[in-house]
Design a protein around this motif. Structure first.
Motif, PDB file in Angstrom:
ATOM      1  N   PHE A   5       0.860  -1.186   0.000  1.00 50.74           N
ATOM      2  CA  PHE A   5       0.000   0.000   0.000  1.00 50.74           C
ATOM      3  C   PHE A   5       0.892   1.229   0.000  1.00 50.74           C
ATOM      4  O   PHE A   5       1.781   1.358   0.834  1.00 50.74           O
ATOM      5  N   HIS A   6       0.696   2.112  -0.948  1.00 56.52           N
ATOM      6  CA  HIS A   6       1.457   3.349  -1.017  1.00 56.52           C
ATOM      7  C   HIS A   6       0.477   4.507  -1.114  1.00 56.52           C
ATOM      8  O   HIS A   6      -0.346   4.554  -2.018  1.00 56.52           O
ATOM      9  N   SER A   7       0.599   5.395  -0.196  1.00 59.39           N
ATOM     10  CA  SER A   7      -0.237   6.591  -0.273  1.00 59.39           C
ATOM     11  C   SER A   7       0.447   7.600  -1.188  1.00 59.39           C
ATOM     12  O   SER A   7       1.633   7.482  -1.498  1.00 59.39           O
ATOM     13  N   SER A   8      -0.293   8.585  -1.602  1.00 58.93           N
ATOM     14  CA  SER A   8       0.294   9.623  -2.453  1.00 58.93           C
ATOM     15  C   SER A   8       1.362  10.395  -1.679  1.00 58.93           C
ATOM     16  O   SER A   8       2.342  10.855  -2.260  1.00 58.93           O
ATOM     17  N   ALA A  12       5.203  10.776  -2.885  1.00 58.94           N
ATOM     18  CA  ALA A  12       5.819  12.109  -3.015  1.00 58.94           C
ATOM     19  C   ALA A  12       7.098  12.180  -2.195  1.00 58.94           C
ATOM     20  O   ALA A  12       8.103  12.737  -2.654  1.00 58.94           O
ATOM     21  N   ALA A  13       7.091  11.609  -0.999  1.00 55.55           N
ATOM     22  CA  ALA A  13       8.286  11.619  -0.150  1.00 55.55           C
ATOM     23  C   ALA A  13       9.412  10.816  -0.792  1.00 55.55           C
ATOM     24  O   ALA A  13      10.575  11.229  -0.760  1.00 55.55           O
ATOM     25  N   ASP A  18      14.590  10.714  -3.793  1.00 57.10           N
ATOM     26  CA  ASP A  18      15.361  10.365  -4.995  1.00 57.10           C
ATOM     27  C   ASP A  18      15.908  11.625  -5.661  1.00 57.10           C
ATOM     28  O   ASP A  18      17.053  11.656  -6.112  1.00 57.10           O
ATOM     29  N   TRP A  19      15.093  12.668  -5.724  1.00 57.82           N
ATOM     30  CA  TRP A  19      15.514  13.929  -6.331  1.00 57.82           C
ATOM     31  C   TRP A  19      16.682  14.523  -5.567  1.00 57.82           C
ATOM     32  O   TRP A  19      17.639  15.015  -6.157  1.00 57.82           O
TER      33      TRP A  19
END
Length: 98
Positions: A5-8, A12-13, A18-19
């Motif tokens: 399960f991945h929430s938005s 985003a985190a 990664d950025w």
């Protein structure tokens, strides 16, 4: 269905993390490349592009007390050497070296 399960917010985190990792790699690479330049070449690039206050070419060569001609030659050489250090050089025919 999967057990994942991945929430938005989590997505985003993860993208932000990664950025930031990529940004840090780029900055370290850039710092190493700039440090390989001569003192005068490095000074020109730092004064023009790596300060909070914007400077113009004529301000830089006046502050460095060098001639306009010498300044532009050194600046061009700095970009040339920086491109090779970063391995982003572009050749006139548009292709990469073989």
């Amino acid at each position: 269905f999967s057990n994942e399960f991945h929430s938005s917010t989590e997505d985003a985190a993860l993208k932000r993390m990664d950025w930031e990792i990529e940004r840090d790699r780029f900055l370290k690479r850039m710092q190493r490349a700039v440090n390989r330049l001569s003192q005068k070449e490095r000074q020109i690039l730092v004064m023009l592009y790596m300060q909070n206050e914007e400077m113009y070419d004529y301000e830089v060569y006046a502050e460095m007390r060098i001639s306009q001609r010498s300044y532009y030659r050194t600046k061009a050489k700095a970009f040339y050497r920086l491109a090779f250090a970063l391995r982003v050089e572009v050749y006139k025919d548009g292709g990469a070296p073989e």
